[in-house]
Design a protein around this motif. Sequence first.
Motif, PDB file in Angstrom:
ATOM      1  N   UNK A  97       8.769  39.908   5.028  1.00 15.56           N
ATOM      2  CA  UNK A  97       7.625  40.802   4.755  1.00 15.56           C
ATOM      3  C   UNK A  97       7.505  41.922   5.787  1.00 15.56           C
ATOM      4  N   UNK A  98       8.509  42.050   6.677  1.00 11.88           N
ATOM      5  CA  UNK A  98       8.448  43.064   7.726  1.00 11.88           C
ATOM      6  C   UNK A  98       7.362  42.765   8.751  1.00 11.88           C
ATOM      7  N   UNK A  99       7.129  41.478   9.025  1.00 16.47           N
ATOM      8  CA  UNK A  99       6.084  41.080   9.979  1.00 16.47           C
ATOM      9  C   UNK A  99       6.706  40.295  11.134  1.00 16.47           C
ATOM     10  N   UNK A 100       6.005  40.233  12.258  1.00 11.79           N
ATOM     11  CA  UNK A 100       6.431  39.327  13.326  1.00 11.79           C
ATOM     12  C   UNK A 100       6.030  37.906  12.900  1.00 11.79           C
ATOM     13  N   UNK A 101       6.576  36.912  13.611  1.00 11.43           N
ATOM     14  CA  UNK A 101       6.223  35.515  13.296  1.00 11.43           C
ATOM     15  C   UNK A 101       4.722  35.296  13.478  1.00 11.43           C
ATOM     16  N   UNK A 102       4.176  35.948  14.510  1.00  8.27           N
ATOM     17  CA  UNK A 102       2.741  35.795  14.782  1.00  8.27           C
ATOM     18  C   UNK A 102       1.899  36.380  13.632  1.00  8.27           C
ATOM     19  N   UNK A 103       2.328  37.532  13.149  1.00 12.43           N
ATOM     20  CA  UNK A 103       1.593  38.161  12.032  1.00 12.43           C
ATOM     21  C   UNK A 103       1.737  37.304  10.761  1.00 12.43           C
ATOM     22  N   UNK A 104       2.926  36.748  10.571  1.00 11.64           N
ATOM     23  CA  UNK A 104       3.133  35.887   9.395  1.00 11.64           C
ATOM     24  C   UNK A 104       2.230  34.659   9.480  1.00 11.64           C
ATOM     25  N   UNK A 105       2.066  34.125  10.680  1.00  8.66           N
ATOM     26  CA  UNK A 105       1.192  32.960  10.864  1.00  8.66           C
ATOM     27  C   UNK A 105      -0.252  33.337  10.523  1.00  8.66           C
ATOM     28  N   UNK A 106      -0.694  34.499  11.026  1.00  2.00           N
ATOM     29  CA  UNK A 106      -2.062  34.970  10.759  1.00  2.00           C
ATOM     30  C   UNK A 106      -2.288  35.100   9.246  1.00  2.00           C
ATOM     31  N   UNK A 107      -1.268  35.670   8.557  1.00  4.00           N
ATOM     32  CA  UNK A 107      -1.405  35.872   7.121  1.00  4.00           C
ATOM     33  C   UNK A 107      -1.516  34.524   6.398  1.00  4.00           C
ATOM     34  N   UNK A 108      -0.710  33.553   6.861  1.00  2.00           N
ATOM     35  CA  UNK A 108      -0.769  32.234   6.226  1.00  2.00           C
ATOM     36  C   UNK A 108      -2.135  31.598   6.400  1.00  2.00           C
ATOM     37  N   UNK A 109      -2.652  31.710   7.611  1.00  2.00           N
ATOM     38  CA  UNK A 109      -3.962  31.104   7.883  1.00  2.00           C
ATOM     39  C   UNK A 109      -5.025  31.761   6.997  1.00  2.00           C
ATOM     40  N   UNK A 110      -4.945  33.096   6.887  1.00  2.00           N
ATOM     41  CA  UNK A 110      -5.916  33.809   6.037  1.00  2.00           C
ATOM     42  C   UNK A 110      -5.782  33.377   4.579  1.00  2.00           C
ATOM     43  N   UNK A 111      -4.506  33.283   4.110  1.00  2.00           N
ATOM     44  CA  UNK A 111      -4.264  32.906   2.718  1.00  2.00           C
ATOM     45  C   UNK A 111      -4.819  31.510   2.428  1.00  2.00           C
ATOM     46  N   UNK A 112      -4.694  30.613   3.418  1.00  2.00           N
ATOM     47  CA  UNK A 112      -5.143  29.242   3.195  1.00  2.00           C
ATOM     48  C   UNK A 112      -6.658  29.129   3.302  1.00  2.00           C
ATOM     49  N   UNK A 113      -7.298  30.216   3.759  1.00  2.00           N
ATOM     50  CA  UNK A 113      -8.754  30.198   3.845  1.00  2.00           C
ATOM     51  C   UNK A 113      -9.266  29.345   4.994  1.00  2.00           C
ATOM     52  N   UNK A 114      -8.425  29.173   6.020  1.00  2.00           N
ATOM     53  CA  UNK A 114      -8.858  28.348   7.149  1.00  2.00           C
ATOM     54  C   UNK A 114      -9.789  29.130   8.065  1.00  2.00           C
TER      55      UNK A 114
ATOM     56  N   UNK B  35       0.841  -1.194   0.000  1.00  2.00           N
ATOM     57  CA  UNK B  35       0.000   0.000   0.000  1.00  2.00           C
ATOM     58  C   UNK B  35       0.873   1.239   0.000  1.00  2.00           C
ATOM     59  N   UNK B  36       0.699   2.126  -0.961  1.00  2.00           N
ATOM     60  CA  UNK B  36       1.495   3.367  -0.954  1.00  2.00           C
ATOM     61  C   UNK B  36       0.548   4.558  -0.893  1.00  2.00           C
ATOM     62  N   UNK B  37       0.734   5.388   0.106  1.00  2.00           N
ATOM     63  CA  UNK B  37      -0.133   6.565   0.277  1.00  2.00           C
ATOM     64  C   UNK B  37       0.693   7.798   0.587  1.00  2.00           C
ATOM     65  N   UNK B  38       0.068   8.937   0.325  1.00  2.00           N
ATOM     66  CA  UNK B  38       0.665  10.219   0.690  1.00  2.00           C
ATOM     67  C   UNK B  38      -0.216  10.849   1.761  1.00  2.00           C
ATOM     68  N   UNK B  39       0.418  11.431   2.766  1.00  2.00           N
ATOM     69  CA  UNK B  39      -0.311  12.271   3.714  1.00  2.00           C
ATOM     70  C   UNK B  39       0.228  13.683   3.549  1.00  2.00           C
ATOM     71  N   UNK B  40      -0.698  14.611   3.351  1.00  2.00           N
ATOM     72  CA  UNK B  40      -0.290  16.010   3.145  1.00  2.00           C
ATOM     73  C   UNK B  40      -0.755  16.821   4.369  1.00  2.00           C
ATOM     74  N   UNK B  41       0.131  16.945   5.371  1.00  2.00           N
ATOM     75  CA  UNK B  41      -0.317  17.597   6.608  1.00  2.00           C
ATOM     76  C   UNK B  41      -0.594  19.072   6.377  1.00  2.00           C
ATOM     77  N   UNK B  42      -1.507  19.611   7.140  1.00  2.00           N
ATOM     78  CA  UNK B  42      -1.711  21.060   7.168  1.00  2.00           C
ATOM     79  C   UNK B  42      -0.660  21.692   8.059  1.00  2.00           C
ATOM     80  N   UNK B  43      -0.795  22.994   8.274  1.00  2.00           N
ATOM     81  CA  UNK B  43       0.170  23.720   9.091  1.00  2.00           C
ATOM     82  C   UNK B  43       0.240  23.092  10.488  1.00  2.00           C
ATOM     83  N   UNK B  44       1.441  22.684  10.879  1.00  2.00           N
ATOM     84  CA  UNK B  44       1.636  21.988  12.153  1.00  2.00           C
ATOM     85  C   UNK B  44       2.763  22.683  12.907  1.00  2.00           C
ATOM     86  N   UNK B  45       2.516  23.105  14.121  1.00  2.00           N
ATOM     87  CA  UNK B  45       3.482  23.961  14.827  1.00  2.00           C
ATOM     88  C   UNK B  45       4.673  23.150  15.363  1.00  2.00           C
ATOM     89  N   UNK B  46       5.627  22.901  14.484  1.00  2.00           N
ATOM     90  CA  UNK B  46       6.852  22.189  14.860  1.00  2.00           C
ATOM     91  C   UNK B  46       8.014  23.194  14.869  1.00  2.00           C
TER      92      UNK B  46
END
Length: 222
Positions: free
Chosen positions: A205-222, A180-191
Amino acid sequence: MDLSLEGKQALVTGASRGIGRAIAERLADEGCDLLLVARTPADVEAVAAEIAEISGRQVAPCVADLSEQDGVELVATEVNAVFGGLDILINNSGAAKGRTILELDDGDWHEGFALKFFGALRLIRTLWPFLKDSGGSVINISGYFGKSPAPNIILGGAVNAALENASKALAQMGLADDVNVNVVRPGMTMTDRHRALLVQWGEAQGLTAQEAERRRIDTMGL
Ligand SMILES: NC(=O)c1ccc[n+]([C@@H]2O[C@H](COP(=O)([O-])OP(=O)(O)OC[C@H]3O[C@@H](n4cnc5c(N)ncnc54)[C@H](OP(=O)(O)O)[C@@H]3O)[C@@H](O)[C@H]2O)c1
């Protein structure tokens, strides 16, 4: 949850922290014996000892650099010595740089593919006979950008897309070989890796890490 994995023998790469460690903990919880791979001896040894103590399973550490052919051979030799076979192969290790094409040189591209693409394919090729014998399973850990490209993660996206494409071909081969061969495509995981990427994307982008995280979440439409 009983996933009927009691007594199965599993190899997890990149298992000393993050997603790989979580996979290893869960498999041990389900009754698997494990071989855990990473490059840093102290980390992988400590994690193997901890999981063995909590789960009561056999958990062996293996120190290897999977971006090198020698590292893959060493792991295959360990699989043979420790288990003499294999039921589950989890290709998780990956460390491609999160930058734009203008910031990446040829060495970065070679490194990115050497670990996550060639490392995984070499392990699969070497361990396929064991997996065929056991009617086993391969899980390749891909990532969001393999399907949804972004300019500042062009390398990781290309590596994951290549891995997913190869996995599909291997899955078809597995139908004949009972693997059996499968792919798992994890979402954003805080590692650790993800935290470092957020700092890096923020800086660009001149942002803090927290702001960059917020932007990513918004971009992903979560
Ligand atoms: N975190 C996320 O949001 C996310 C999302 C989608 C997909 N993913 C994918 O999930 C996988 C794991 O990510 P993560 O965030 O858990 O990463 P991480 O926290 O950085 O952990 C990476 C693991 O891989 C090992 N490793 C790195 N280079 C290696 C090499 N050359 N040979 C052998 N082992 C090596 C590391 O140990 P050593 O450094 O000691 O070798 C560590 O155990 C990656 O393939 C990543 O692309 C992650």
